[in-house]
Design a protein around this motif. Structure first.
Motif, PDB file in Angstrom:
ATOM      1  N   UNK A 185       0.724  -1.121  -0.052  1.00 52.26           N
ATOM      2  CA  UNK A 185      -0.084  -0.053  -0.037  1.00 52.26           C
ATOM      3  C   UNK A 185       0.918   1.196  -0.152  1.00 52.26           C
ATOM      4  N   UNK A 186       0.865   2.164  -0.920  1.00 50.88           N
ATOM      5  CA  UNK A 186       1.495   3.283  -1.108  1.00 50.88           C
ATOM      6  C   UNK A 186       1.051   4.317   0.005  1.00 50.88           C
ATOM      7  N   UNK A 187       2.140   5.022   0.571  1.00 53.85           N
ATOM      8  CA  UNK A 187       1.781   5.971   1.751  1.00 53.85           C
ATOM      9  C   UNK A 187       1.059   7.193   1.259  1.00 53.85           C
ATOM     10  N   UNK A 188       0.408   7.751   2.014  1.00 55.95           N
ATOM     11  CA  UNK A 188      -0.468   8.927   1.785  1.00 55.95           C
ATOM     12  C   UNK A 188       0.284  10.183   1.429  1.00 55.95           C
ATOM     13  N   UNK A 189       0.104  10.750   0.206  1.00 58.03           N
ATOM     14  CA  UNK A 189       0.905  12.007   0.112  1.00 58.03           C
ATOM     15  C   UNK A 189       0.654  13.079   1.210  1.00 58.03           C
ATOM     16  N   UNK A 190       1.787  13.995   1.393  1.00 56.40           N
ATOM     17  CA  UNK A 190       1.320  15.093   2.446  1.00 56.40           C
ATOM     18  C   UNK A 190       0.060  15.736   1.877  1.00 56.40           C
ATOM     19  N   UNK A 191      -0.776  16.441   2.913  1.00 56.47           N
ATOM     20  CA  UNK A 191      -1.879  17.199   2.596  1.00 56.47           C
ATOM     21  C   UNK A 191      -1.267  18.640   2.080  1.00 56.47           C
ATOM     22  N   UNK A 192      -2.335  19.551   0.979  1.00 64.55           N
ATOM     23  CA  UNK A 192      -1.977  20.422   0.833  1.00 64.55           C
ATOM     24  C   UNK A 192      -1.834  21.425   1.970  1.00 64.55           C
ATOM     25  N   UNK A 193      -1.131  22.236   2.213  1.00 63.91           N
ATOM     26  CA  UNK A 193      -0.790  23.259   3.087  1.00 63.91           C
ATOM     27  C   UNK A 193      -0.641  24.743   2.706  1.00 63.91           C
ATOM     28  N   UNK A 194      -1.475  25.717   3.380  1.00 64.49           N
ATOM     29  CA  UNK A 194      -1.478  26.974   3.150  1.00 64.49           C
ATOM     30  C   UNK A 194      -1.070  27.767   4.234  1.00 64.49           C
ATOM     31  N   UNK A 195      -0.019  28.317   4.171  1.00 64.96           N
ATOM     32  CA  UNK A 195       0.601  29.417   5.231  1.00 64.96           C
ATOM     33  C   UNK A 195       0.229  30.720   5.262  1.00 64.96           C
ATOM     34  N   UNK A 196      -0.546  31.639   5.525  1.00 60.35           N
ATOM     35  CA  UNK A 196      -0.786  32.983   5.248  1.00 60.35           C
ATOM     36  C   UNK A 196      -1.346  33.525   6.722  1.00 60.35           C
ATOM     37  N   UNK A 197      -1.100  34.711   6.774  1.00 58.84           N
ATOM     38  CA  UNK A 197      -1.708  35.572   7.943  1.00 58.84           C
ATOM     39  C   UNK A 197      -3.203  35.527   8.043  1.00 58.84           C
ATOM     40  N   UNK A 198      -3.669  35.639   6.742  1.00 56.27           N
ATOM     41  CA  UNK A 198      -5.385  35.408   6.509  1.00 56.27           C
ATOM     42  C   UNK A 198      -5.588  34.633   5.212  1.00 56.27           C
ATOM     43  N   UNK A 199      -6.241  33.737   5.251  1.00 54.56           N
ATOM     44  CA  UNK A 199      -6.455  32.553   4.240  1.00 54.56           C
ATOM     45  C   UNK A 199      -7.799  32.808   3.799  1.00 54.56           C
ATOM     46  N   UNK A 200      -7.664  33.112   2.393  1.00 53.09           N
ATOM     47  CA  UNK A 200      -8.927  33.141   1.593  1.00 53.09           C
ATOM     48  C   UNK A 200      -9.430  31.876   1.084  1.00 53.09           C
ATOM     49  N   UNK A 201     -10.716  31.509   1.669  1.00 54.57           N
ATOM     50  CA  UNK A 201     -10.983  30.039   1.348  1.00 54.57           C
ATOM     51  C   UNK A 201     -10.917  29.807  -0.367  1.00 54.57           C
ATOM     52  N   UNK A 202     -11.160  30.892  -1.020  1.00 52.02           N
ATOM     53  CA  UNK A 202     -11.039  30.732  -2.698  1.00 52.02           C
ATOM     54  C   UNK A 202      -9.744  30.065  -3.198  1.00 52.02           C
ATOM     55  N   UNK A 203      -8.648  30.281  -2.052  1.00 52.57           N
ATOM     56  CA  UNK A 203      -7.329  29.613  -2.574  1.00 52.57           C
ATOM     57  C   UNK A 203      -7.591  27.948  -3.043  1.00 52.57           C
ATOM     58  N   UNK A 204      -8.638  27.316  -2.160  1.00 49.84           N
ATOM     59  CA  UNK A 204      -8.808  26.011  -1.969  1.00 49.84           C
ATOM     60  C   UNK A 204      -9.291  25.458  -3.754  1.00 49.84           C
ATOM     61  N   UNK A 205      -9.704  26.697  -4.411  1.00 49.23           N
ATOM     62  CA  UNK A 205     -10.346  26.332  -5.504  1.00 49.23           C
ATOM     63  C   UNK A 205      -9.519  26.506  -6.782  1.00 49.23           C
ATOM     64  N   UNK A 206      -8.143  26.849  -6.451  1.00 45.18           N
ATOM     65  CA  UNK A 206      -6.994  26.992  -7.474  1.00 45.18           C
ATOM     66  C   UNK A 206      -6.668  25.810  -7.821  1.00 45.18           C
ATOM     67  N   UNK A 207      -6.369  25.382  -9.067  1.00 45.34           N
ATOM     68  CA  UNK A 207      -5.615  23.841  -9.393  1.00 45.34           C
ATOM     69  C   UNK A 207      -4.331  23.726  -8.973  1.00 45.34           C
TER      70      UNK A 207
END
Length: 435
Positions: free
Chosen positions: A1-23
């Motif tokens: 079984x292949x290891x699960x790749x690291x999750x996407x991480x966003x480091x920011x002072x204030x995060x815009x939820x719309x960032x998650x919609x970018x490819x």
């Protein structure tokens, strides 16, 4: 079984939820055109794209994770020091393609409105003094960086954005990945930064000439040498110790006035005398840029470039004299000028034209247009007539950023090391910076 790749991480002072919609699972150079904004960009050693986000635009640069975090922190520190530069928004890590292939981290910065890279300014229609004004702007930026202890390491036109500032330009730092912040720079560090700037500028201008973006008649070496001269003049004016006889104490105020004229405030002066008190020596201890812009902000709340502020303050002084209110509190007069003169003029600009120029730049051009009409008609033309003429005859001819670029988002897929899409001389006046 292949290891699960690291999750996407966003480091920011204030995060815009719309960032998650970018490819983020797609390499940046392959992003679909529907998420991209077709804006001018300079040459970069990394892949850079502009993306639409929550009604605005962000610049995204693919870069190594360690370097991305370091540059993000450096940009944040420079912003706290009030250095002109792009605003850092965050770092995205943990990116993986659908097949599990790891992708580079991304540094996000806010797109600097009304700005252009130098390559979009140089064309066959280059005005003779435009290059000089760009070099002056870059010299001022470099001096400001060195005053706060920032060693750039890769000073160039490519790593700078330019915005219109009345009849001049204002320079903004874009790329800080080679930089480092110190308590104070040594003369050797400053000299090396300056030599890098000179060599890079000469090379960049020669590259433009090779691509037929810049006339062969332009002396690239002379322009590159000019930044050294301008930098040294500014540095001496801001930091040099000055001596004079005790009877010439008026020269203290003269020195302060000269620094103010350069756009700098003096926070403290080191004033000493010799043993018998016949000689006075002064040296600025703290110098901050933005003398006129801070004064205008204090009086009106307008946040504008330094030379725009200088022009608006002159108009405010003329308004004060014309209304015979020299003895009144300046803040009250400034409020009336703002509400009765400035705001009504810029509000007359039709909505479809408001993205062409910043309001302060519009007002600056209105003042120029008023002078032109008054000379032409041999009378003092009222501002109401000036605005009507300007909106009808001048503003519609100004290109916006997409018109300046002249390409679609699909054309942005060319390699970052290639030349910029050819800008038609009719679309960009080398003496005009319009965002």
């Amino acid at each position: 079984m292949s290891p699960t790749p690291p999750r996407l991480q966003i480091t920011a002072a204030t995060t815009d939820p719309a960032l998650l919609d970018l490819p983020w699972h797609v390499p940046l150079e392959q992003w679909p055109s529907e998420v991209l904004a077709a804006l001018p960009r300079g040459i970069s050693r990394h892949i850079v794209r502009f993306a639409r986000l929550s009604g605005g635009v962000v610049a995204i640069k693919e870069i190594g994770e360690t370097v991305a975090y370091r540059e993000y922190e450096l940009l944040r520190q420079l912003r706290k020091l009030e250095i002109p530069g792009v605003e850092p928004l965050g770092v995205v890590t943990g990116r993986h393609a659908p097949d599990g292939e790891p992708l580079e981290a991304c540094l996000l910065t806010r797109h600097l409105s009304f700005s252009l890279p130098y390559r979009a300014l140089f064309s066959q229609s280059l005005q003779p003094d435009t290059a000089t004004r760009l070099i002056d702007a870059l010299a001022v930026l470099l001096v400001r960086l060195h005053l706060v202890g920032f060693y750039w390491g890769d000073v160039s036109l490519s790593n700078t954005l330019f915005r219109r500032d009345a009849e001049t330009f204002a320079a903004y730092l874009v790329d800080a990945e080679t930089g480092d912040l110190h308590d104070k720079l040594s003369p050797g560090q400053r000299s090396y930064d300056l030599e890098v700037a000179r060599v890079n500028i000469i090379g960049e201008l020669m590259d433009l000439q090779a691509g037929a973006f810049l006339s062969e008649d332009v002396d690239a070496v002379e322009i590159g040498d000019a930044i050294v001269v301008r930098y040294q003049e500014l540095w001496r004016a801001l930091t040099e110790r000055e001596s004079f006889s005790y009877g010439d104490r008026w020269r203290v105020q003269q020195r302060i006035d000269r620094l103010n004229d350069l756009g700098f405030d003096v926070g403290e002066l080191d004033i000493t005398t010799d043993i018998d008190g016949t000689t006075v020596r002064i040296q600025p201890k703290v110098v901050d840029a933005g003398h006129h812009s801070r004064r205008l902000m204090r009086l009106t709340g307008l946040d504008v470039q330094e030379n725009q502020a200088r022009r608006l303050l002159n108009d405010l002084d003329e308004y004060r004299a014309a209304t015979d209110r020299q003895m009144e509190d300046e803040s009250f007069v400034a409020h009336d000028w703002l509400t009765d003169v400035f705001e009504p003029a810029v509000r007359k600009v039709p909505r479809e034209f408001r993205k062409k120029l910043e309001p302060a730049q519009v007002y600056h051009e209105l003042l120029d247009h008023r002078w032109f009409l008054s000379q032409q008609q041999n009378r003092d033309v009222p501002m109401k007539e000036v605005v009507k003429s300007y909106v009808k005859t001048v503003l519609p001819t100004r290109p916006d950023e997409q018109a300046v670029l002249g390409v679609s988002a699909e054309d942005l897929r060319e390699t970052e090391t290639g030349s910029m899409p050819r800008v038609h001389p009719d679309e960009v006046d080398g003496d005009m910076l319009i965002g």
